[in-house]
Enzyme design. Structure first.
Site, PDB file in Angstrom:
ATOM      1  N   SER A 210       1.040  -6.948   4.899  1.00  0.00           N
ATOM      2  CA  SER A 210       1.335  -8.016   3.949  1.00  0.00           C
ATOM      3  C   SER A 210       2.231  -8.781   3.937  1.00  0.00           C
ATOM      4  CB  SER A 210       1.617  -6.920   2.646  1.00  0.00           C
ATOM      5  OG  SER A 210       3.010  -6.335   3.058  1.00  0.00           O
ATOM      6  N   HIS A 238      -4.937  -4.807   1.993  1.00  0.00           N
ATOM      7  CA  HIS A 238      -5.261  -6.277   1.920  1.00  0.00           C
ATOM      8  C   HIS A 238      -6.212  -6.671   2.831  1.00  0.00           C
ATOM      9  CE1 HIS A 238      -1.071  -7.352   0.231  1.00  0.00           C
ATOM     10  NE2 HIS A 238      -0.549  -6.150   0.864  1.00  0.00           N
ATOM     11  N   LYS A 268      -5.985  -5.402  -5.621  1.00  0.00           N
ATOM     12  CA  LYS A 268      -5.570  -6.817  -5.050  1.00  0.00           C
ATOM     13  C   LYS A 268      -7.285  -7.550  -5.012  1.00  0.00           C
ATOM     14  CE  LYS A 268      -1.838  -5.257  -2.371  1.00  0.00           C
ATOM     15  NZ  LYS A 268      -1.437  -3.938  -2.950  1.00  0.00           N
TER      16      LYS A 268
END
Length: 419
Positions: A210, A238, A268
């Site tokens: 990240s 991610h 996300k």
């Protein structure tokens, strides 16, 4: 009758030792070390929004200009997509706004099951299980597996670190994205283990990191893990939704059948809330019985499950969102390079490394003056000497907004003598 006086006043003069806490003193220490953070409310979860100063307990006031947001992890821009919002609203009407109980009691709804079937299909797994957050997923899964030894990448997310602590496992940290060092440390452990002693080993790594925006060499890590008969858990927080078919790096590299535990988030690129784990039928059955963060939490809110499922459908079927994201990433990276900045990573996360923490925070402030929000990241989140601006473009940023971001970096960099 209860007193209306503050607790501090009610306990004054009792002559007892002070066994309490001094949050103000602790906060002052954080301030002294340059580590204090403030909340900054946004009016909209989108690629652009007014932002308010931290109002404390008061209502935020959005009286400034609209800012372009390059600080969110809503990579596909689905949090304010009408289709996703409509799915959340429909699920709320059909099922309810909250699960009302643990999934093991009465909080297990058709919305959860439908989402989990789709996640399992995307991750090429037998089954999936949704948790209330990504953090709860990592902590719950690692502690429920209760490995004797974990081998963890040195830059793994804090939720993985905390999961190892809660599991009480002996933790061996290996050099970042270095399968050779992983193998050396596993070799060393194997030699040190008494003959005939069986230990359970779990190797843990993010797929996309990240803060650095780089990608773990998963195929080589799989080779090392398999040579020792260990298990591998990959955190795809991610990466989920950003590759063909809505999968992550595990799917991009064709490694679904070699990764024992696939973890990810709904919070996300899927624009919702929650986390998930995918794997074998027996793994999921074990986790829903043994993962304390699952067993003792109210189930994921059904509207969040409905929104995540629709976002996952879009990620699977609509290539346009992914294509726009990667076009924006390339445009930003090329422009930042041309402006003279050092840009790390190979994914949608673009760390602009300036080195000194004061320079990074000054650049953060100067960008905001240009109505661009891209956060400064400093130690202890990243190592000393690598303070940076973390730039996270979204599929919903326009070309003009990308150019506006680049112009802000160029002007701010010249003003601060960074480029």
């Amino acid at each position: 009758m209860a007193s209306d006086a503050p607790l501090e006043e009610r306990t004054e003069g009792r002559g007892t030792a002070d066994r309490g806490f001094d949050p103000a003193d602790r906060l002052a220490e954080r301030e002294r070390r340059g580590l204090r953070r403030d909340l900054t409310p946004v009016a909209d979860v989108a690629a652009r929004s007014p932002i308010a100063d931290d109002p404390g307990a008061d209502e935020p006031v959005f009286d400034g200009p609209e800012q372009v947001i390059f600080a969110a992890n809503d990579y596909l821009g689905l949090a304010d997509d009408e289709r996703v919002q409509r799915a959340a609203a429909e699920t709320a009407r059909e099922v309810g706004t909250g699960a009302g109980a643990s999934r093991l009691v009465t909080g297990d709804t058709p919305a959860h099951r439908a989402l989990e079937r789709d996640l399992a299909a995307v991750k090429n797994a037998q089954r999936a299980l949704a948790f209330s957050s990504g953090y709860a997923t990592n902590v719950g899964v690692i502690s429920a597996l209760s490995p004797d030894v974990v081998f963890s990448d040195e830059l793994n997310h804090a939720s993985i670190v905390d999961g190892c602590r809660q599991a009480g496992a002996e933790t061996v940290v290996y050099d970042h994205c270095d399968p050779s060092d992983l193998q050396a440390r596993m070799d060393e452990r194997a030699r040190a283990t008494r003959a005939g002693t069986d230990e359970s080993w779990l190797v843990l790594t993010d797929s996309v990191f990240s803060m650095d925006g780089d990608v773990a060499p998963l195929e080589t890590i799989c080779d090392v893990v398999e040579s020792f008969g260990a298990w591998l858990m990959v955190d795809e927080a991610h990466a989920t939704g950003l590759y063909e078919g809505g999968g992550g790096i595990v799917q991009r590299e064709g490694l679904s059948d070699r990764v024992h535990v696939q973890m990810g988030t709904l919070s996300k690129a899927l624009g919702s809330q929650g986390g998930y784990v995918a794997g074998s039928e027996s793994l999921i059955e074990h986790l829903l019985n043994a993962a304390r963060s699952f067993v003792f939490s109210t189930g994921l809110a059904p509207p969040a499950a409905g929104a995540a499922r629709e976002a996952l459908r879009i990620a699977r079927e609509d290539d346009a969102h992914r294509e726009r994201l990667w076009e924006n990433v390339a445009r930003l990276r090329d422009g930042l390079d041309a402006a003279g900045y050092e840009v790390w990573g190979e994914t949608q996360i673009l760390p602009v490394v300036v080195g000194d923490r004061k320079d990074a925070m000054a650049l953060d402030d100067r960008l905001r003056e240009h109505d661009v929000v891209a956060p400064g990241i400093r130690p202890p989140t990243v190592p000393e000497g690598t303070s940076r601006i973390r730039v996270a473009p979204m599929a919903t940023h326009t070309e003009d907004e990308i150019d506006r971001c680049l112009a802000a970096f160029r002007e701010a960099g010249r003003e601060l003598d960074l480029v």
